[in-house]
Design an enzyme around this catalytic site. Structure first.
Site, mmCIF file in Angstrom:
data_model
loop_
_atom_site.group_PDB
_atom_site.id
_atom_site.type_symbol
_atom_site.label_atom_id
_atom_site.label_comp_id
_atom_site.label_asym_id
_atom_site.label_seq_id
_atom_site.Cartn_x
_atom_site.Cartn_y
_atom_site.Cartn_z
ATOM 1 N N TYR A 15 3.424 4.081 11.207
ATOM 2 C CA TYR A 15 3.660 2.631 11.219
ATOM 3 C C TYR A 15 4.275 2.068 9.941
ATOM 4 O O TYR A 15 4.824 0.981 9.942
ATOM 5 C CB TYR A 15 2.343 1.887 11.517
ATOM 6 C CG TYR A 15 1.217 2.147 10.524
ATOM 7 C CD1 TYR A 15 1.144 1.431 9.332
ATOM 8 C CD2 TYR A 15 0.227 3.096 10.778
ATOM 9 C CE1 TYR A 15 0.117 1.667 8.423
ATOM 10 C CE2 TYR A 15 -0.807 3.322 9.875
ATOM 11 C CZ TYR A 15 -0.859 2.608 8.706
ATOM 12 O OH TYR A 15 -1.867 2.841 7.804
ATOM 13 N N ARG A 41 0.831 -1.211 0.000
ATOM 14 C CA ARG A 41 0.000 0.000 0.000
ATOM 15 C C ARG A 41 0.864 1.260 0.000
ATOM 16 O O ARG A 41 1.661 1.467 0.915
ATOM 17 C CB ARG A 41 -0.938 -0.004 1.213
ATOM 18 C CG ARG A 41 -2.252 0.711 0.953
ATOM 19 C CD ARG A 41 -3.062 0.878 2.225
ATOM 20 N NE ARG A 41 -2.391 1.786 3.118
ATOM 21 C CZ ARG A 41 -2.381 1.679 4.455
ATOM 22 N NH1 ARG A 41 -3.020 0.697 5.053
ATOM 23 N NH2 ARG A 41 -1.733 2.556 5.189
ATOM 24 N N HIS A 97 -4.367 4.440 4.311
ATOM 25 C CA HIS A 97 -5.546 3.574 4.250
ATOM 26 C C HIS A 97 -6.757 4.381 3.774
ATOM 27 O O HIS A 97 -7.529 3.929 2.928
ATOM 28 C CB HIS A 97 -5.820 2.997 5.641
ATOM 29 C CG HIS A 97 -7.148 2.348 5.779
ATOM 30 N ND1 HIS A 97 -7.434 1.132 5.218
ATOM 31 C CD2 HIS A 97 -8.300 2.764 6.380
ATOM 32 C CE1 HIS A 97 -8.702 0.809 5.481
ATOM 33 N NE2 HIS A 97 -9.236 1.788 6.184
HETATM 34 C C1 LIG Z 1 -16.221 -6.333 10.175
HETATM 35 C C2 LIG Z 1 -15.341 -5.108 10.234
HETATM 36 N N1 LIG Z 1 -14.392 -5.035 11.193
HETATM 37 C C3 LIG Z 1 -13.576 -3.961 11.250
HETATM 38 C C4 LIG Z 1 -13.714 -2.918 10.347
HETATM 39 C C5 LIG Z 1 -12.791 -1.715 10.409
HETATM 40 N N2 LIG Z 1 -11.876 -1.723 9.282
HETATM 41 C C6 LIG Z 1 -12.077 -0.916 8.207
HETATM 42 S S1 LIG Z 1 -10.918 -1.125 7.035
HETATM 43 C C7 LIG Z 1 -10.111 -2.321 7.919
HETATM 44 C C8 LIG Z 1 -8.877 -2.980 7.372
HETATM 45 C C9 LIG Z 1 -9.139 -3.920 6.241
HETATM 46 O O1 LIG Z 1 -7.940 -4.275 5.637
HETATM 47 P P1 LIG Z 1 -7.889 -5.157 4.339
HETATM 48 O O2 LIG Z 1 -8.904 -6.236 4.420
HETATM 49 O O3 LIG Z 1 -6.476 -5.564 4.145
HETATM 50 O O4 LIG Z 1 -8.358 -4.176 3.168
HETATM 51 P P2 LIG Z 1 -7.642 -2.840 2.625
HETATM 52 O O5 LIG Z 1 -8.245 -1.708 3.427
HETATM 53 O O6 LIG Z 1 -6.181 -2.954 2.842
HETATM 54 O O7 LIG Z 1 -8.007 -2.744 1.180
HETATM 55 C C10 LIG Z 1 -10.758 -2.519 9.137
HETATM 56 C C11 LIG Z 1 -10.312 -3.477 10.162
HETATM 57 C C12 LIG Z 1 -14.736 -3.040 9.369
HETATM 58 N N3 LIG Z 1 -14.932 -2.106 8.442
HETATM 59 N N4 LIG Z 1 -15.522 -4.153 9.330
#
Ligand SMILES: Cc1ncc(C[n+]2csc(CCOP(=O)(O)OP(=O)(O)O)c2C)c(N)n1
Ligand SMILES: [Mg+2]
Length: 345
Positions: free
Chosen positions: A268, A255, A259
């Site tokens: 981080y 990435r 985010h």
């Molecule tokens: C069920 C749930 N738990 C926690 C969150 C909070 N949250 C939003 S984005 C994220 C990280 C997700 O990372 P990844 O699956 O690697 O996707 P990326 O954002 O890197 O595309 C989290 C934990 C959420 N949206 N839904």
């Protein structure tokens, strides 16, 4: 054909580096396809870069940046037919643009305006999924339904590396394997789930290894190589249509942007690695490939960028021209029988 790099376990690549790594090509793709892929990437890149500006100007709310994820999104969608279903997460919020959805619709979504919700059957694009991984069973169920009806269409679900630790991912993947659902589980492994690195996410050597547990093939591909992504997805689509069931695709990147607009990754992330990724970003890499092939002229670049910029100007103007939403709408479809606290007074 894609080449498999020996030092990066089964990471498929087609685009070379213009030096020691040679360029490949994908069978069946004509010059027109190569330019269409480029047009899609420029559209999404422009959407993303403009959205960051609109956010800074207070014209859209929090925004999940997808800068350098364009190759995954465009490459995968290009391997689909119009009737195939797309299940995006917030990281693929603008993927509907590749199906003709106006930019104003997605911009309205990020403005929290009801005009940002479309009817999924208009584009065969499901609603943007914010809960992590909950759309994996939805995509699987829809794909299985298509199969039961004898339809040709398949479905693809996009989710991140973090999603592979969620129950819904495992339930959806297991169900897809058992039912041989014509679904593609497309994992955008960008190395981070907000501030959680992949090393803290899983003990598996690769995310693609998880596929074996569900009885489906797991493919690893360079997520910044639009042609390798296209080719891997096309093979998965062929399997799905042939009744061979689901495929898990792990598209690997790192990435290179925060985010989301509310995040400060300097706390981080490996900043040197981010700089390296930015130098190697997917659109520039593809542009240089097309130039080496001699199929992309400066005039075409200018025209394609101009089209995308105009779409964004029109999009933000249309989104901002929407009449203010009625706050009551928040409750319209929330309750069959609204509680007295919402109906009284
Ligand atoms: C069920 C749930 N738990 C926690 C969150 C909070 N949250 C939003 S984005 C994220 C990280 C997700 O990372 P990844 O699956 O690697 O996707 P990326 O954002 O890197 O595309 C989290 C934990 C959420 N949206 N839904
Ligand atoms: Mg991630």
């Amino acid at each position: 054909m894609a080449q498999i790099l020996r030092d990066e376990r089964e990471l498929r690549r087609v685009i070379g580096d213009g030096e020691s790594l040679p360029d490949g090509e994908v069978e069946g793709l004509e010059e027109r396809d190569l330019i269409d892929l480029y047009r899609g990437m420029v559209l999404l890149r422009t959407y993303d870069e403009r959205s960051l500006v609109y956010h800074r100007q207070g014209r859209i709310g929090t925004y999940a940046i997808f800068w350098n994820h364009e190759a995954m999104q465009v490459g995968a969608v290009y391997a689909l037919e119009r009737d195939d279903w797309i299940f995006p997460s917030y990281r693929e919020s603008a993927i509907g643009l590749l199906r003709g959805m106006p930019a104003s619709t997605v911009l309205s979504w990020w403005r929290g305006h009801p005009a940002g919700w479309w009817n999924p059957v208009d584009y065969n694009v499901a609603s943007i999924c914010v809960p992590i991984g909950t759309h994996v069973p939805h995509a699987t169920g829809l794909a299985w339904g298509q199969k039961l009806r004898g339809e040709r269409a398949c479905a693809i679900a996009f989710f991140g590396d973090g999603a592979t630790s969620e129950g819904s991912f495992h339930e959806g993947a297991n169900f897809a394997g058992v039912m041989k659902a014509p679904v593609i589980l497309f994992c955008n492994n960008n190395g981070w789930a907000i501030s959680t690195p992949l090393s803290a996410q899983t003990a598996a050597e690769t995310l693609a290894d998880k596929a074996a547990g569900y009885g489906m093939p797991g493919v690893r591909v360079d997520g910044l190589d639009v042609l390798a992504v296209y080719e891997a997805t096309r093979e998965a689509v062929e399997r799905a249509r042939a009744g061979e069931g689901p495929t898990f695709i792990e598209a690997v990147s790192y990435r290179a942007a925060p985010h989301a607009t509310a995040d400060d990754p300097t706390a981080y992330i490996d900043l040197e690695r981010v700089e390296e990724e930015k130098r190697n970003e997917c659109l520039g890499r593809y542009e240089r490939y097309l130039q080496r092939l001699g199929v992309l002229t400066d005039d075409a670049v200018e025209e394609i960028r101009g089209e995308a910029q105009a779409a964004m100007r029109e999009g933000i103007a249309a989104a901002e021209a929407e009449p203010e939403a009625d706050p009551e709408l928040l409750f319209t479809n929330a309750y069959v029988d609204p509680p007295p606290s919402l109906t009284d007074g």
